[in-house]
Design an enzyme around this catalytic site. Structure first.
Site, PDB file in Angstrom:
ATOM      1  N   CYS A  24      38.898  42.012  49.845  1.00  0.00           N
ATOM      2  CA  CYS A  24      38.345  40.955  48.986  1.00  0.00           C
ATOM      3  C   CYS A  24      38.097  39.679  49.778  1.00  0.00           C
ATOM      4  CB  CYS A  24      39.310  40.684  47.835  1.00  0.00           C
ATOM      5  SG  CYS A  24      38.717  39.416  46.699  1.00  0.00           S
ATOM      6  N   CYS A  34      44.484  40.618  49.404  1.00  0.00           N
ATOM      7  CA  CYS A  34      43.938  41.981  49.305  1.00  0.00           C
ATOM      8  C   CYS A  34      42.930  42.202  50.439  1.00  0.00           C
ATOM      9  CB  CYS A  34      43.272  42.211  47.947  1.00  0.00           C
ATOM     10  SG  CYS A  34      44.415  41.970  46.569  1.00  0.00           S
ATOM     11  N   CYS A  90      31.373  34.752  34.963  1.00  0.00           N
ATOM     12  CA  CYS A  90      32.532  35.166  35.744  1.00  0.00           C
ATOM     13  C   CYS A  90      33.021  33.908  36.449  1.00  0.00           C
ATOM     14  CB  CYS A  90      32.114  36.237  36.759  1.00  0.00           C
ATOM     15  SG  CYS A  90      33.428  36.655  37.922  1.00  0.00           S
ATOM     16  N   CYS A 123      42.523  32.227  47.319  1.00  0.00           N
ATOM     17  CA  CYS A 123      43.478  33.118  46.660  1.00  0.00           C
ATOM     18  C   CYS A 123      44.595  33.456  47.643  1.00  0.00           C
ATOM     19  CB  CYS A 123      42.773  34.406  46.225  1.00  0.00           C
ATOM     20  SG  CYS A 123      43.851  35.565  45.358  1.00  0.00           S
ATOM     21  N   CYS A 166      31.461  41.730  42.665  1.00  0.00           N
ATOM     22  CA  CYS A 166      32.925  41.716  42.688  1.00  0.00           C
ATOM     23  C   CYS A 166      33.445  41.641  44.112  1.00  0.00           C
ATOM     24  CB  CYS A 166      33.491  42.995  42.098  1.00  0.00           C
ATOM     25  SG  CYS A 166      33.118  43.201  40.398  1.00  0.00           S
ATOM     26  N   GLU A 193      32.968  29.161  43.471  1.00  0.00           N
ATOM     27  CA  GLU A 193      31.821  29.970  43.053  1.00  0.00           C
ATOM     28  C   GLU A 193      32.035  30.563  41.662  1.00  0.00           C
ATOM     29  OE1 GLU A 193      30.292  31.296  47.434  1.00  0.00           O
ATOM     30  OE2 GLU A 193      31.016  32.896  46.131  1.00  0.00           O
TER      31      GLU A 193
END
Ligand code: SAH
Length: 342
Positions: free
Chosen positions: A117, A114, A103, A110, A331, A90
């Site tokens: 996220c 975290c 962005c 990932c 975000c 994305e």
């Protein structure tokens, strides 16, 4: 070999080693990175023997737009790109008063874990090649008929966990024969991999560095960001001061505001003392909703209290605008998708 994954020097080597003059590599580089041409047959100023060689020996790493979501609240657009191997990543297009911004993602998924996220929920599948980072920018430009003039590497992935490819991406996108983007228009965001912060400082690449801080003390930070255990908060801030000394660039600290987790007056006090001697900016990000995380966004009163306390104590501070929330483009809301859940 993927020709669009080569920087100018690598391209020159391949072209000259195969008996073609050096200036041909500059022409090819321009076709790919300035004219965004991904079809060799369209490169009409190249001789037939060179075209034949390119077609037989090389390819272009291509991605396709799988889906595009248009925000109805602002001009944000979220793109889902399908990569060569079928993975979907994305990216987000954002329009600001100062220009057009992208962005982009640096990895498929990932590995950082975290808690708040979405990008990390399925772990890391693989790193993105430089050509795949470039492709996100180029495809958005082609789709919208615009020129992107700032890039934030803040999509899915930890860019400093993919340092070499990130570096090559930056080398190519700032190249005068290509897009020629100013290094000052590139922001790289990291959850705080300290060795790479020193490396980037010493190499003086010069991008704007953003740090996902999110807490003002070690105990709280570890709860939110598992890799914080390896990279203590005081060492992190020290490495950022070093980055500023070396590059002359002010570091941004991102701080996601989570209700009753990191938004009290005491948190603000600790943050002020942590950053007292730093040339920096604190960017407060109201938490965006992520299904797997039980935390909620701080109230507007606590965000205002936090903001005012920092300001009063001479810390530069801004509150991030929430763009693209209606299309899960804000975000922390980007994730790697599989074809099945579309
Ligand atoms: N791995 C890098 C790049 C991702 S940047 C990093 O951690 O910095 C994405 C930014 O959005 C980071 O600051 C991240 O902490 C923040 N973010 C993640 N989840 C979020 C959420 N649910 N709400 C608001 N911001 C979030």
């Amino acid at each position: 070999m993927y020709l669009n994954n080569l920087d100018m020097k690598e391209l020159q080597e391949i072209i000259t080693q195969n008996g073609f003059p050096k200036f041909r590599s500059e022409q090819i580089f321009r076709w790919i990175h300035k004219n965004l041409e991904d079809n060799f047959t369209q490169m009409h100023n190249l001789p037939k023997d060179l075209l034949d060689y390119l077609k037989n020996k090389h390819t272009i790493d291509k991605m396709t737009i799988y889906k595009r979501f248009n925000s109805t609240e602002d001009e944000t657009k979220k793109y889902l790109f399908r990569l060569n191997d079928g993975n979907i990543i994305e990216s987000v297009y954002l329009k600001y008063h100062f220009g057009e911004s992208a962005c982009i993602s640096s990895q498929v998924g990932c590995a950082m874990g975290c808690s708040f996220c979405a990008s990390t929920k399925n772990g890391k599948l693989r790193d993105l090649r430089a050509s795949e980072m470039l492709g996100q920018v180029y495809e958005i430009q082609k789709d919208l008929g615009i020129s992107i003039n700032s890039i934030v590497v803040m999509g899915s992935g930890e860019p400093f966990d993919n340092y070499e490819n990130l570096k090559k991406f930056i080398e190519i996108i700032t190249s005068p024969e290509g897009k020629n983007l100013s290094i000052r228009k590139i922001t790289v965001s990291t959850c705080g991999l300290i060795p790479s912060i020193y490396r980037a400082a010493d190499e003086n690449i010069g991008f704007h560095l953003a740090i996902s801080l999110h807490a003002a003390n070690q105990t709280k930070r570890e709860k939110l960001i598992p890799v914080a255990k390896k990279y203590p908060i005081t060492d992190l801030v020290k490495s950022c001061r070093y980055y500023t000394e070396k590059t002359g660039r002010r570091v941004t600290y991102e701080y996601v505001m989570i209700h009753h987790v990191n938004d009290s007056l005491q948190d603000a006090e600790e943050l002020v003392s942590l950053l007292r001697n730093s040339i920096c900016l604190v960017n407060l990000i109201p938490l965006n909703h992520v299904t797997e995380f039980e935390g909620t966004q701080s109230t507007s009163q606590s965000i205002a209290m936090f903001y005012n306390y920092l300001k009063k104590n001479k810390i530069n501070v801004t509150i991030r605008r929430e763009l693209g929330k209606d299309i899960n483009a804000a975000c922390g809301q980007l994730r790697n998708q599989s074809m099945e859940n579309q």
